[in-house]
Scaffold this active site. Structure first.
Site: not given
Length: 1654
Positions: A1340, A1343, A470, A1447, A473
């Protein structure tokens, strides 16, 4: 005298004059020098000015974009060719002379040497250097000129241009210009060298080391500095650890590619510009270019690695998973980490220690306090089959050790091993981790000797298996040195590339430092390379012939020959996990295939999700290491918890890695032998597809394994043009050459095998030491031609085998077999993906001997088309053939793409089979914790099943639930339940109470059924014990249980099933020829395959033995069912759970009785409700109703009940009376006093736009209305239904949507689940009853219906997936979503116990929840039984309400279909049912209406009702003949009412049917199974109505008689008139329409008849 002031005009003229002068100067310069045709930058803003630019003799042209150079070269900046020589056909030499031009940075070299070498057929080298003086050139260990000239025709052509100098390189075959330096000038000064070249495409890859956020470069004026540097890879354009002036360019879809390598180690920058073109600027050395041609991108990599050196083949163990961190603190902590990861069974081969193991961070030492036992640590690791790697940095402290001299430093000093200052003598002193330090000069042979010796010494002291180097560089924490750096042209050159900090010696050594190879200025970027070369010598000394491993941070082309690399000190961010892929792909180009990033990130604390996703993708890094930094929390997998999701998914994918290590190892062999890439860009394999050119969020292992990690919330995965098989499910993908959103849940990444591959595998283990002893296998993935090929390399560098499969024949040839594995390895299992059929035979041939494979060792999965061959014994290294042939046909299909518009592409995209057999594989198997099979107890079963992860998820938006619980309960002798649900997360379950027996039936002798559970694939079988008939068998493909999509299929015992609703069916028994029926309550008039008002997920099935059974799915989510000719049935629902109840009959009538015992017996309606009834939507006022009543009385037609529809309301507001009906209460009282009954309609929707409307005010106060969840909005979910705004006049000539928008009020919907809603509803009904009396209620629009979609404005809040689920059942207007004509699905309701639920889940229960509160209110208000009629229903609604079929339309087909509807509702447990006689919509035709009156007289619920705007159709609206026929048939009905009422009582008491199918009484006569135009009242009365238009010829002048209906009493029945009473003719007894008959029946009506049936 004051100063003169210029006028505005004068100022303007002066400015214009100056501008003209400037332009003139520029034009003069351009005229004198000439202008270069392209922009090759000399300087770019903001670093340049016009003055500086013109001083250099360059061109100045400011533009709007800062990246584009404003100052660029003229024609004069260049060289020209002064002489040319051609020593041979493969070498060209020239002398170049500089043309007169201003200098840029001084030190211009006037005469250059140009050399071009045609080194190979695919490699051209050209070098430009000083013709007079030698300059620094990279002393590369591997790169040399070939000894022999090219052996064949060159694949390139070279053109040398003389004035000015230019070089053009063409591809010989296509004449495409690849590299054209005439785009810009050549500049060659002592410390500034520049060359530009135009390129043929923008597909440029490489250059490094940087963080490139994408693999393909952006050519929009991007500049990348190259100069090795210790810096963080945080996404900027700065230079990083390595030095790679190399790029590859894909020319076009042909795959033709080339690479360009500049052999130069000086600091430089490379600019890419849109021409496309590249410009190099370096500050030293020479221009030494290599241009490498290939027919494919992969071939270019091979050419480059032939030049710089092919990669090392790493030891097998180094391909295992590895753990590391900086600063464990002590060896105890290291061992804790090792142990906790061993304990969880993590595949894990290597442990590292970072610099914290050292004494004061000094190389070749260890901390005797915290790492006392480090010398024995390698043995500790080896005992577990693992390896130990330690770190070494180059910097060597000049300080003594704690207890004595630092001998490593002393020996190095004696060897003069250090980099020196500019004087060549004084060691340069810097500062790194150990403090003040010197730096080894690895270019010095004496230093190499010292380094090797120190490593040998330290290995004897502290054993280790490999080295990690390491900080090379080289890194220095001081700028240059502790003494700074001298001011000179090396430390401060005339031009500094755009390196980090713009300072040459920032975080490194002074550039004038001296090394053996030269000044640090020239060799800085070679420091890591030279350290690798020295370390390689040391490893060979230490390990001899045993392969070790080296890992370096700093690198240069050629490093891969000896070392691997990791991508440096990244961070725990989602960007870093993404950028790692381009980084790996680039190092594959650079010849460093042993590459990876620090998994989970080096810096920062990582989140569990990020680390989990990183562990998944990191399992497929060639170098797979989890490593993090000091002071951050641990991130090794075990740290997250033994049974954590991260651990489980890490183990899962590491086990896959270890399974595939033979393949990965073979890839490394091919990289080592041929220069192939290991981690491979998708474009290398699919270069002809331009979509792959930019793919960099996926990568390949070699040519065959595609890895698609999760890097973003949505995974946009590209599927290249090839067959692909999901590695885990083994299913073939259907998508090709397109992007898909790949669904990858928390524990998954995408892993796909390419068709055409043969992958060698080995059973995994926790380390490679152990896995290498395990049996091997092969995965064969067939391509479109049913072919595949592969290769295996094994261990000693010699053993290698080639594998091929063609059309049912596998050939295994050992090419080199000098190696004999000590573990006697054998290939045990072969898996063939994409096998189209089950083979009849499989034969293995070895040395001429054929051996059949036993059938028990062969398994074929027709669902997935996968062939499994097991328990083979094929020795590694020997030659075999395996041949299979024949097929077994498949005849059944289960739809994998039930959505509309299915085609081959969509089917294949889902991973299913098009025109195949079983098109969806079963993804569920019993979980491993079960024994051999789930076992029952005396009352049922309870076990878990685990989703088989090998199978693909079908819908990405609906995550699969991996573990399910199955409970099977023997509820009674004739009823059982099985329930499948998620045991970990509570899901919605239907809150409808059922009558479950308190004690299960434990005696198997009493039960009518047996139950079996199949393991693979999972399925449940229910068998009738008396006959052996399997009445339920879900052992079928396609069982899926995901969040928003659940599917299960079952075989049926016959082709005859009945039920499912509410949908219009054209026959009573279902047509099984691939019909799908949707179920979702909706305001939808009856129509073919249109889901209507209620949901009834119940069916009755007949068996060929004449027995019957019933099945209820207790699920209230939107669903559909598909019936197919197998015969089979498939349920698909979008939520909830699977909760099935099966009743065993065995007779059809008993099925209904058992079913109604479960859901509740039908309500017993009031006797008067069996009378004839009249209604109309569109009564104008009270007078119209009164006139009708009088006309009916005068006609003597039996008639008991009158209705008022919403006309009576003020603006259609519940609980109000319109001004035109103010006298209706009085009329009602009059009619009731005369024996009539009155029923009013109530809709659920309550207007919210009224200033004084108690129904809304009180409801709002009681919080009864449906709202949004609080987290979305604290408001009512507003709809629009019938109520109008106040003070509007409705223009009915407008279209419907306009009327809704302009006139309909905002309405709120009561939540009838809530107790306070029932109380509120009762209060409102009670107050209305005070205003107007009634005897029954008609509810009626429940739904619930709305005239807007979802809510007013249409914008539903919350997740869209509930309004538009991933699977949309086959529903009317399904493209509009579930919210169509109803509420938003994210609306929130509350069950009676306070549990919040989504409307998405309970929508279908709205009418059901409306029923009981209404029935209870009616009883409480009237004190009498009465009747409630509801349009929307669900199982058990019949306990409180009757139902009409909605209906309907006036037509013959609706007439006869009404019989089917009644028969179905008889099954559903709703006895009080009927259709609107003569139809609701459209004008009724005379004969049709008359026939319907006759039929309707035998409806249990007998009502004539029609719609607004149509002519009257009541019996007195036609003529006397019609009235007479109506009177006659209704008199028959009234005569039989005691019988009908008795049937109603029987239904209420025992659950028997009233309207009864013939098959219920005559099931042994199969003809009755298909009769639905006739029906029975109970067992005794057969009604055979006229259901088609029949016009018999009549003699002229003959009298037309009223038609009649066919009625037949069954033989043996006793319909005693004394029990029937007398008919009360309204003309004689108008005040008591039914009172006389009702009194006559009295208690006798409840007496059972004793006659037996013939």
């Amino acid at each position: 005298m004051g100063k003169r002031k210029f006028s505005g005009l004068e100022v303007t003229l002066i400015v214009l004059f100056l501008l003209v002068t400037v332009v003139a100067v520029v034009l003069v310069v351009l005229l004198a020098t000439g202008q270069w045709g392209g922009h090759s930058a000399a300087l770019t803003p903001p670093f340049c000015s016009q003055r500086k630019c013109l001083q250099r003799g360059c061109c100045w042209d400011p533009v709007d974009e800062i990246n584009i150079p404003w100052c660029f070269f003229s024609l004069n900046h260049n060289y020209e060719v002064s002489s040319v020589q051609k020593p041979n056909d493969h070498r060209l030499e020239a002398v170049l002379k500089r043309r007169p031009a201003p200098t840029l940075f001084g030190g211009d070299i006037e005469q250059l040497s140009f050399q071009a070498e045609m080194q190979t057929q695919n490699r051209l080298r050209f070098k430009i250097t000083d013709a007079e003086r030698s300059r620094f050139e990279v002393p590369h260990e591997h790169v040399t000129s070939p000894a022999d000239p090219p052996g064949g025709a060159l694949n390139y052509e070279l053109e040398l241009l003389h004035i000015p100098f230019g070089l053009r390189v063409f591809r010989a075959s296509s004449k495409k210009l690849l590299f054209d330096t005439t785009v810009g000038p050549l500049v060659f000064a002592d410390q500034y060298l520049q060359l530009s070249a135009k390129l043929p495409s923008h597909n440029i890859y490489g250059l490094g080391e940087h963080v490139h956020q994408n693999f393909r470069h952006d050519t929009n004026w991007k500049t990348w500095p190259i100069f090795t540097r210790d810096s963080f890879p945080n996404g900027g354009t700065h230079n990083l650890y390595g030095h790679y002036p190399y790029f590859a360019c894909l020319e076009d879809e042909s795959g033709a590619s080339f690479g360009v390598f500049l052999m130069n180690s000086n600091a430089m920058e490379v600019t890419l510009q849109p021409a496309p073109a590249v410009t190099y600027r370096t500050i030293g050395g020479v221009l030494d270019f290599y241009i490498l041609l290939g027919d494919t991108p992969e071939a270019v990599v091979q050419e480059f690695l032939e030049l710089v050196g092919r990669p090392v083949i790493p030891p097998y163990w180094s391909l295992g998973f590895q753990l590391s961190r900086w600063d464990y603190g002590n060896l105890t902590e290291v061992k804790k980490t090792v142990e906790r990861n061993r304990e969880i069974g993590l595949p894990y081969d290597v442990q590292y220690t970072d610099i914290d193991y050292m004494e004061d961070k000094k190389d070749f030492t260890y901390n005797a306090v915290n790492f006392t036992e480090l010398p024995q640590f390698a043995d500790y690791m080896h005992a577990g089959g693992q390896k130990y790697i330690l770190i070494l940095d180059p910097a060597i402290s000049n300080k003594p050790r704690i207890n004595g001299p630092y001998e490593s430093y002393d020996r190095g000093t004696q060897k003069k091993a250090w980099v020196t200052e500019a004087d060549g003598e004084t060691p340069l002193l810097g500062e790194v981790w150990p403090g003040l330090a010197v730096f080894p000069d690895y270019t010095n042979p004496a230093c190499i000797e010292w380094w090797v010796d120190e490593i040998q010494r330290f290995h004897q002291e502290v054993k280790h298996d490999a080295l990690w180097i390491d900080m090379n560089e080289v890194s220095n924490f001081q700028k240059g040195s502790v003494n700074g750096c001298s001011i000179n042209n090396l430390n401060d050159p005339p031009f500094t590339p755009r390196i980090l900090d713009n300072l040459m010696y920032s975080k490194t050594l002074c550039m004038d430092a001296k090394q053996t190879w030269g000044s640090h200025y020239d060799v800085h970027s070679l420091y890591g390379y030279s350290m690798v070369l020295a370390t390689e010598v040391a490893l060979k000394k230490v390990f001899g012939n045993n392969r070790s491993l080296m890992l370096t941070r700093s690198s240069f082309p050629g490093v891969g020959k000896y070392s691997g690399h990791w991508l440096g000190d990244n961070a725990a961010t989602w960007n870093d996990i993404k950028w790692a892929i381009p980084g790996m792909l680039e190092f594959s180009l650079f010849g460093v295939p042993y590459i990876g990033a620090d998994i989970c990130g080096f810096f920062d604390d990582v989140s569990e999700e990020l680390c989990r996703r990183w562990m998944q993708v990191g399992a497929f890094y060639p170098f797979s290491r989890n490593h993090n930094a000091q002071n951050y929390k641990p991130q090794d997998p075990a740290w997250f918890g033994e049974d954590s999701l991260l651990v489980n998914t890490s183990k899962h994918y590491l086990n896959i890695r270890y399974t595939l290590l033979p393949y990965l190892y073979t890839l490394f062999y091919k990289a080592h032998a041929y220069g192939d890439t290991v981690v491979r860009p998708v474009m290398h394999e699919f270069y002809s597809d331009s979509a792959t050119w930019a793919v960099d969020r996926q990568f390949l292992w070699g040519p065959y394994l595609l890895i698609t990690p999760v890097l973003d919330p949505t995974v946009a995965a590209y599927i290249p043009d090839s067959p692909w098989y999901d590695y885990e499910t083994e299913e073939k993908m259907t998508t090709r050459r397109q992007y898909i959103n790949m669904y990858l849940p928390a524990d998954k990444l995408g892993l796909h095998i390419r068709g055409g591959a043969i992958l060698p595998t080995q059973r995994p283990a926790v380390t490679t030491v152990y896995s290498r002893k395990n049996p091997m296998g092969l995965i064969i993935a067939l391509d479109d031609n049913e072919q595949a090929a592969g290769e295996l390399f094994w261990d000693d560098g010699e053993s290698r085998g080639r594998l091929a499969s063609v059309s049912g024949l596998l050939t295994m040839n050992a090419l080199h077999s000098t190696y004999v594995d000590p573990n006697d390895l054998r290939f045990e299992n072969i898996t063939v993906l994409g096998a189209n059929s089950m083979p009849t035979t499989i034969v293995v041939t070895h040395k001429g001997v054929e051996t059949p494979v036993p059938s028990q060792n062969i398994w074929y999965n027709g669902d997935k088309k996968v062939l499994y061959i097991r328990n083979l014994t094929l020795l590694l290294g020997q030659n075999y053939t395996v041949k299979w042939n024949g097929s077994v046909s498949e005849t059944e299909r289960f739809d994998c793409h039930p959505e509309e518009g299915s085609d081959a592409d969509k089917c294949l995209a889902r991973g299913c089979i098009w025109n195949g057999t079983l098109v969806l594989a079963p993804p569920w198997l019993p979980s491993g914790h079960l024994s051999l099979s789930p076992t029952p107890d005396t009352t049922g079963w309870s076990f878990e099943i685990q989703r088989n992860a090998r199978y693909r998820s079908q819908r990405l938006e609906s995550p699969d639930i991996n573990t399910l619980r199955v409970e099977i309960k023997y509820l009674s002798a004739d009823m059982l339940q099985f329930k499948i649900y998620d045991p970990a997360n509570k899901r919605y379950e239907v809150p409808v109470p059922l009558n479950i027996p308190p004690t299960p039936e434990a005696d198997p002798n009493k039960r009518l059924y047996d139950v079996e559970v199949n393991e693979q694939p999972f399925g449940i079988k229910v068998i009738r014990k008396s006959t052996g008939t399997v009445i339920w068998d879900s052992t079928l493909p396609g069982f899926t249980f995901s969040d928003l999509f659940i599917q299960i299929s079952t075989r049926l015992p016959s082709n005859y099933i009945y039920g499912f609703g509410e949908t219009e069916h054209s026959s009573y028994h279902h047509d099984l020829n691939w019909h799908t029926w949707g179920m979702f309550s909706k305001d939808q008039p009856p129509g073919y395959k249109m889901n209507c008002y209620g949901v009834q997920p119940f069916y009755m099935g007949l068996e060929n033995t004449m027995d019957a059974h019933g099945v209820l799915l207790l699920n209230s989510n939107a669903m559909d069912v598909t019936l197919q000719p197998t015969p089979a049935l498939t349920y698909r629902t979008v939520g909830g759970i699977l909760d099935f109840f099966i009743v065993m009959g065995p007779t059809p009538e008993q099925v209904v009785q058992e079913y109604t015992e479960l859901v509740g017996r039908p309500v017993l309606p009031a006797y008067w409700s069996l009378g004839f009834q009249l209604c109309r939507y569109g009564y104008q006022n009270t007078m119209e109703i009164e006139n009708l009543y009088n006309e009916m009385r005068n006609a003597g037609i039996p008639y008991d009940i009158q209705y008022a529809d919403i006309d009576y309301m003020e603006r259609q507001l519940d609980f109000t009376i319109d001004k035109d009906f103010q006298d209706l209460p009085e009329l009602v009282n009059t009619m009731r006093s005369e024996g009539m009954r009155f029923i009013f309609i109530l809709d659920p929707a309550i207007s919210g736009n009224e200033t004084d409307y108690p129904a809304f005010t009180r409801g709002h106060e009681k919080d009864v209305f449906i709202k949004w969840p609080l987290e979305l909005e604290d408001d009512i979910v507003w709809g629009k239904v019938w109520p109008d705004f106040p003070n509007v006049t409705v223009d009915e000539s407008l279209d419907w949507d306009t009327q809704v928008e302009l006139y309909r009020a905002y309405t709120a919907f009561p939540d009838f689940f809530r107790n306070q809603t029932a109380e509120w509803w009762l209060q409102e009904i009670k107050e209305f009853y005070v205003k107007m009396k009634f005897d029954g209620l008609w509810i009626d629009m429940n739904e619930p219906a709305s005239f807007v979609h979802g809510t007013v404005g249409g914008k539903c809040l919350g997740p869209e997936k509930y309004d538009y689920p991933p699977y949309m059942p086959q529903l009317e207007s399904k493209n509009e979503g579930l919210k169509h004509k109803t509420l938003c699905m994210n609306s929130e309701q509350f069950l009676a116990d306070g549990t919040p639920v989504k409307h998405f889940d309970v929508h279908n229960l709205y009418g059901w929840s409306h029923a009981k509160p209404t029935y209870d209110a009616l009883l409480a208000v009237t004190g009498e039984r009465g009747v409630v009629v509801s349009r929307s229903t669900y199982p058990s609604s019949g306990k409180w309400v009757g139902h009409w079929l909605g209906d309907n339309t006036s037509g013959w087909d609706q007439l006869f279909k009404s019989i089917i509807g009644m028969l179905e509702f008889s099954l559903f447990g709703i006895s009080y049912t009927g259709a609107d006689i003569c139809g609701f919509f459209n004008s009724a035709e005379y004969e049709m209406c008359l026939r319907w009156m006759q039929l309707g007289a035998f409806y249990p619920y007998s009502r004539n009702h029609n719609g607004k705007g149509n002519p009257r159709q009541d019996p007195v609206a036609w003529n006397s003949t019609f009235a007479e026929a109506s009177r006659n048939v209704l008199n028959i009905r009234y005569t039989l009412l005691p019988y009908l009422y008795t049937l109603m009582f029987e239904a209420h008491a025992t659950g028997s049917t009233v309207v009864r199918p013939l098959l219920h009484e005559f099931v042994t006569d199969k003809v009755t199974w298909e009769i639905y135009r006739q029906f029975l009242w109970g067992p005794a009365l057969l009604i055979s109505p006229v259901t088609d238009l029949v016009r018999p010829a009549s003699p002229a002048g003959s009298r037309v008689r009223a038609p009649h209906i066919n009625l037949h009493v069954r033989g043996g029945a006793r319909l005693n008139p004394s029990l029937l009473g007398r008919i009360a003719a309204p003309s004689q007894c108008p005040n008591e329409p039914l009172s006389s008959a009702r009194r006559a029946v009295s208690a006798a009506a409840r007496t059972r008849w004793g006659s037996s049936w013939p």
